[in-house]
Design a protein around this motif. Structure first.
Motif, PDB file in Angstrom:
ATOM      1  N   ASP A 387     -13.851  37.626 -34.117  1.00  0.00           N
ATOM      2  CA  ASP A 387     -14.336  38.991 -34.335  1.00  0.00           C
ATOM      3  C   ASP A 387     -13.475  40.060 -33.665  1.00  0.00           C
ATOM      4  O   ASP A 387     -13.739  41.255 -33.821  1.00  0.00           O
ATOM      5  N   VAL A 388     -12.468  39.651 -32.907  1.00  0.00           N
ATOM      6  CA  VAL A 388     -11.743  40.605 -32.061  1.00  0.00           C
ATOM      7  C   VAL A 388     -11.042  41.688 -32.867  1.00  0.00           C
ATOM      8  O   VAL A 388     -11.222  42.890 -32.616  1.00  0.00           O
ATOM      9  N   ASP A 389     -10.221  41.315 -33.841  1.00  0.00           N
ATOM     10  CA  ASP A 389      -9.483  42.329 -34.612  1.00  0.00           C
ATOM     11  C   ASP A 389     -10.439  43.245 -35.380  1.00  0.00           C
ATOM     12  O   ASP A 389     -10.223  44.464 -35.466  1.00  0.00           O
ATOM     13  N   LYS A 390     -11.490  42.667 -35.935  1.00  0.00           N
ATOM     14  CA  LYS A 390     -12.502  43.453 -36.647  1.00  0.00           C
ATOM     15  C   LYS A 390     -13.147  44.464 -35.700  1.00  0.00           C
ATOM     16  O   LYS A 390     -13.388  45.624 -36.060  1.00  0.00           O
ATOM     17  N   ALA A 391     -13.408  44.025 -34.468  1.00  0.00           N
ATOM     18  CA  ALA A 391     -14.012  44.915 -33.471  1.00  0.00           C
ATOM     19  C   ALA A 391     -13.070  46.055 -33.098  1.00  0.00           C
ATOM     20  O   ALA A 391     -13.486  47.207 -32.962  1.00  0.00           O
ATOM     21  N   VAL A 392     -11.790  45.747 -32.930  1.00  0.00           N
ATOM     22  CA  VAL A 392     -10.803  46.786 -32.596  1.00  0.00           C
ATOM     23  C   VAL A 392     -10.784  47.863 -33.680  1.00  0.00           C
ATOM     24  O   VAL A 392     -10.800  49.067 -33.389  1.00  0.00           O
ATOM     25  N   ARG A 393     -10.771  47.427 -34.941  1.00  0.00           N
ATOM     26  CA  ARG A 393     -10.735  48.399 -36.048  1.00  0.00           C
ATOM     27  C   ARG A 393     -12.005  49.252 -36.083  1.00  0.00           C
ATOM     28  O   ARG A 393     -11.949  50.472 -36.286  1.00  0.00           O
ATOM     29  N   ALA A 394     -13.151  48.612 -35.856  1.00  0.00           N
ATOM     30  CA  ALA A 394     -14.430  49.337 -35.905  1.00  0.00           C
ATOM     31  C   ALA A 394     -14.528  50.354 -34.772  1.00  0.00           C
ATOM     32  O   ALA A 394     -14.948  51.507 -34.978  1.00  0.00           O
ATOM     33  N   ILE A 395     -14.139  49.959 -33.575  1.00  0.00           N
ATOM     34  CA  ILE A 395     -14.238  50.854 -32.412  1.00  0.00           C
ATOM     35  C   ILE A 395     -13.226  51.994 -32.528  1.00  0.00           C
ATOM     36  O   ILE A 395     -13.534  53.154 -32.246  1.00  0.00           O
ATOM     37  N   HIS A 396     -12.007  51.671 -32.945  1.00  0.00           N
ATOM     38  CA  HIS A 396     -10.987  52.707 -33.093  1.00  0.00           C
ATOM     39  C   HIS A 396     -11.436  53.744 -34.122  1.00  0.00           C
ATOM     40  O   HIS A 396     -11.281  54.961 -33.912  1.00  0.00           O
ATOM     41  N   ALA A 397     -12.003  53.287 -35.223  1.00  0.00           N
ATOM     42  CA  ALA A 397     -12.486  54.215 -36.248  1.00  0.00           C
ATOM     43  C   ALA A 397     -13.603  55.106 -35.707  1.00  0.00           C
ATOM     44  O   ALA A 397     -13.654  56.305 -35.989  1.00  0.00           O
ATOM     45  N   LYS A 398     -14.483  54.533 -34.894  1.00  0.00           N
ATOM     46  CA  LYS A 398     -15.605  55.295 -34.339  1.00  0.00           C
ATOM     47  C   LYS A 398     -15.110  56.448 -33.460  1.00  0.00           C
ATOM     48  O   LYS A 398     -15.653  57.556 -33.496  1.00  0.00           O
ATOM     49  N   PHE A 399     -14.079  56.202 -32.663  1.00  0.00           N
ATOM     50  CA  PHE A 399     -13.634  57.222 -31.703  1.00  0.00           C
ATOM     51  C   PHE A 399     -12.527  58.129 -32.231  1.00  0.00           C
ATOM     52  O   PHE A 399     -12.409  59.271 -31.788  1.00  0.00           O
ATOM     53  N   PHE A 400     -11.706  57.624 -33.138  1.00  0.00           N
ATOM     54  CA  PHE A 400     -10.558  58.418 -33.559  1.00  0.00           C
ATOM     55  C   PHE A 400     -10.661  58.946 -34.983  1.00  0.00           C
ATOM     56  O   PHE A 400     -10.186  60.041 -35.275  1.00  0.00           O
ATOM     57  N   ASP A 401     -11.271  58.188 -35.885  1.00  0.00           N
ATOM     58  CA  ASP A 401     -11.372  58.655 -37.262  1.00  0.00           C
ATOM     59  C   ASP A 401     -12.470  59.696 -37.437  1.00  0.00           C
ATOM     60  O   ASP A 401     -12.448  60.462 -38.390  1.00  0.00           O
ATOM     61  N   GLU A 402     -13.448  59.709 -36.506  1.00  0.00           N
ATOM     62  CA  GLU A 402     -14.567  60.646 -36.629  1.00  0.00           C
ATOM     63  C   GLU A 402     -14.301  61.946 -35.888  1.00  0.00           C
ATOM     64  O   GLU A 402     -15.159  62.801 -35.797  1.00  0.00           O
ATOM     65  N   ASN A 403     -13.104  62.092 -35.327  1.00  0.00           N
ATOM     66  CA  ASN A 403     -12.803  63.324 -34.586  1.00  0.00           C
ATOM     67  C   ASN A 403     -11.790  64.162 -35.342  1.00  0.00           C
ATOM     68  O   ASN A 403     -10.993  63.654 -36.086  1.00  0.00           O
TER      69      ASN A 403
END
Length: 403
Positions: A387-403
């Motif tokens: 799940d690690v790579d999937k988690a990195v993509r999800a977290i990065h999107a939450k903090f950087f794509d939503e700003n």
């Protein structure tokens, strides 16, 4: 005239073409009127190849002999680069760690730099020579060659910069700076123009492979001007400094680490001093422990779960089993199919809800959290390795794509 320390990683000197390119960077810096100390890693996969050769001969070779073997990789790099600089008509000299005066502790394969005797390097600089130093290595008080562990050439470079009060320490890599996460996982990862020592230290400690954590510790301690730049392209990199402007995202980056394993001591006696006994035992064998979780005591027993590097799992289990009678536990459980994902940023100290957003991202992605660990500027979670790579993509999107 300024003194500049330049470090080039293994991929930057992997073949003759890359060495010529690196020599061009060094020549440009030197001809600009600077004194230059160059630190080189072993070429490409040389270290892995040397380890494989050792495995063919003796899979249980002593760490002392492994250090003797592995130190040769960096010596090949510095001599070849020196030959190219000589071909260009430049005055230079290559020095192994012991010749450069790098004195270390006696912990083979993971030594610490204690001091650097400046005499030889100063003598060479006084003659206006480019000094090429083999990274990753030094010599202990008994005269044995030691190596500094993974990323040791970064540490060598920063230690030299600190010792000789360099104007700048440049870490040249095959990427052009520090990114918000690994661009190989997240294609729209952003390059940071600057990052604090503390943020970089946490990212490096949590698996980001741009800089080694011990090199950042040294840079912070001795206020070394540190820059991560590309060895392939002439463009601005990332400056690592004391303070930066915290962006509205509140975090500097997302890091992952899949080199860890989890060990659980199940059914320990719920007595004072048990945790000390466990971790003192591991510490005396130079086994580093990261995330630690202790369960609430029940029936006069408790469980302690912690993570170590995968390479240390077998030794850790053997040590603990040897002391089973003294520690009084029921059994040991291990899991090498785990990974750690972390968010890091100075904004965590002053902004509420940052951890909650991270957990929300994992929930939305359907990812289960096994353990949580925090510091002032970091939140880490343990997950299934898959799940690690999937988690990195999800977290990065939450903090950087939503700003």
């Amino acid at each position: 005239m300024s003194l500049i320390v330049q470090k080039f990683g293994g991929s930057s000197v992997k073949d003759a073409e890359r060495i010529r390119h690196v020599a061009g960077i060094i020549e440009k810096t030197y001809k600009a009127g600077n004194d230059v100390i160059v630190v080189l890693s072993a070429q490409g996969d040389t270290t892995d190849d040397l380890i494989a050769k050792a495995q063919e001969i003796n899979p249980r070779a002593s760490r002392r002999e492994m250090d003797m073997l592995l130190s040769t990789g960096e010596q090949i790099s510095i001599s070849l680069c020196a030959m190219e600089l000589e071909r260009r008509g430049l005055r230079c000299v290559s020095l192994a760690g012991w010749q450069a005066g790098v004195q270390t502790s006696s912990v083979y394969s993971d030594a610490r730099i204690k001091r650097i005797d400046p005499e030889r390097i100063l003598s060479e600089l006084d003659q206006h020579r480019i000094v090429l130093v083999a990274g990753f290595q030094g010599i202990d008080r008994t005269g044995d060659i030691t190596t500094l562990g993974r990323g040791g050439s970064d540490t060598s470079a920063v230690a030299l910069a600190a010792s000789f009060h360099a104007e700048l320490c440049q870490i040249f890599t095959d990427v052009d700076g520090v990114y918000t996460t690994d661009p190989r996982i997240v294609s729209n990862a952003r390059k940071l123009s600057e990052i604090t020592y503390d943020e970089m230290l946490e990212l490096a400690s949590q698996g980001a492979q741009v800089l080694h954590n011990r090199s950042v510790e040294l840079a912070k301690k001795f206020h070394v001007n540190l820059e991560v730049v590309s060895s392939l392209e002439d463009k601005p990199g990332t400056t690592v400094k004391e303070a930066t402007k915290v962006e509205k995202t509140n975090i500097a980056g997302v890091a992952k680490d899949t080199s860890i394993a989890r060990i659980a001591l199940v059914g320990l006696q719920h007595n004072p001093g048990v945790a000390f006994q466990v971790f003192d035992l591991l510490s005396k064998s130079n086994i580093n422990v990261d995330v630690i979780l202790q369960s609430i005591g029940r029936d006069d027993k408790k469980d302690i779960t912690f993570t170590v590097h995968k390479k240390d799992v077998n030794e850790s289990v053997e040590l603990l089993e040897e002391h089973r009678e003294a520690l009084k536990f029921d059994h040991i459980a291990t899991d090498e199919r785990i990974g750690k994902v972390s968010i890091v940023g100075m904004g965590l100290m002053s902004n509420c809800g940052v951890a909650a957003r991270m957990f929300e991202a994992l929930y939305d992605a359907g990812i289960n959290i096994q353990m949580i660990n925090t510091s002032e500027i970091r939140v880490s979670v343990l997950l299934d390795e898959d799940d690690v790579d999937k988690a990195v993509r999800a977290i990065h999107a939450k903090f950087f794509d939503e700003n």
